[in-house]
Write an enzyme that holds these catalytic residues in place. Structure first.
Site, PDB file in Angstrom:
ATOM      1  N   ASP A  65      -2.963 -40.917  17.873  1.00 45.80           N
ATOM      2  CA  ASP A  65      -2.489 -41.050  19.259  1.00 45.80           C
ATOM      3  C   ASP A  65      -1.667 -39.846  19.717  1.00 45.80           C
ATOM      4  O   ASP A  65      -1.101 -39.102  18.907  1.00 45.80           O
ATOM      5  CB  ASP A  65      -1.617 -42.301  19.404  1.00 45.80           C
TER       6      ASP A  65
ATOM      7  N   HIS B 274      -0.465 -40.550  14.328  1.00 43.19           N
ATOM      8  CA  HIS B 274      -0.232 -39.702  15.495  1.00 43.19           C
ATOM      9  C   HIS B 274      -0.503 -38.240  15.146  1.00 43.19           C
ATOM     10  O   HIS B 274      -0.235 -37.804  14.025  1.00 43.19           O
ATOM     11  CB  HIS B 274       1.207 -39.851  16.000  1.00 43.19           C
TER      12      HIS B 274
END
Length: 282
Positions: free
Chosen positions: A102, A247
């Site tokens: 992400d 992430h």
């Protein structure tokens, strides 16, 4: 006699013009015919008026290859159902898992993640933020070439529950536009920042043709707990159908980069198939 000769010459000229006209028409038809038989002895190479025809880009081999067999081909008519909760897992045969990243793309960390995935021939999902993607379109193009799936993670990563309906739509639409420009097609998946969903998010995501996807295992790498801790969380949470959250932007993600190098080969050695989901069209 002279009059008869003149008439004969005139008839000959008219006949010659008719032949030339027929040949010109045949040449035009040849240029407009796409399925010319192979091995044709003559090819008309005369330039055509107007702008040059752009040569179609060859799609990535990975983009053409069905990766999981979930649902019908992408060409199926897409009418996205409005969900009431996001998908948390994937369905399928065997020990399949999905890795997701992400907040990117970030030129400091995303390229390293892409190289590791490429080294092990693994596809993943990247939920990108528009404000990051707009300045790093080359990385989205690289994701497309490698067969990764790019999803919509809004423009500025806000809590959607704190925005108006028009604000949510703007966050989604702007990001989808950038993804389509750089990736080559609009996103089919959406993930709400912070995992905070509301009714408007589900409705607007469906309006834009996107399915909501959350996660099963949170690596909590954003807390920078240490590379070994991230590795342990992913390996301990591994199971068929699991969706892992990590992430590639939003802070110092060097631990996330190093952790992937450790847990990815370990998962593969354990018999897991790291893949990406296919849409289930209504």
């Amino acid at each position: 006699m002279k009059k008869d000769q003149l008439l004969t010459r005139r008839r000959a000229l008219l006949a010659g013009a008719a032949v030339l006209g027929a040949a010109g028409a045949a040449g035009t038809a040849r240029l407009l015919t796409a399925d010319e038989p192979a091995g044709s002895p003559v090819r008309n190479t005369a330039p055509v008026a107007g702008p040059p025809v752009r040569r179609a880009l060859k799609p990535s081999a990975y983009r053409l290859r069905p990766l999981t067999g979930y649902g019908p081909p992408r060409s199926a008519p897409a009418r996205t159902v409005v969900r009431h909760e996001p998908f948390l897992r994937i369905s399928g045969r065997g020990r399949s898992m999905v890795l997701t990243f992400d907040d990117g793309p970030d030129p400091r960390y995303t390229p390293d993640i892409l190289r590791t995935l490429r080294e092990y021939d693994v596809r993943a999902m990247f939920f990108v933020c528009g404000e990051m993607a707009v300045d790093n379109k080359d990385l989205l193009s690289e994701m497309a070439d490698d067969g990764h799936v790019v999803g919509n993670h809004t423009w500025t990563h806000p809590r959607l529950t704190e925005l108006s309906r028009s604000g949510i739509r703007s966050e989604m639409e702007r990001t989808s536009e950038v993804i389509e420009q750089a990736y080559g097609e609009p996103p089919q998946w959406f993930r709400a920042p912070y995992g905070v969903w509301n009714r408007a998010a589900f409705q607007l995501g469906a309006d834009l043709g996107m399915e909501p996807l959350a996660w099963t295992v949170d690596s909590l790498d954003w807390t920078t707990p240490g590379t070994r801790t991230i590795v342990n969380r992913v390996e301990d949470g591994a199971a068929p159908g699991v969706v892992v959250l990590s992430h590639d932007a939003g802070g110092d993600r060097s631990q996330s980069v190093r952790a992937l190098r450790d847990y990815l080969p370990a998962l593969l050695d354990s018999g897991y198939h790291l893949t990406v989901p296919r849409r289930q069209f209504a």
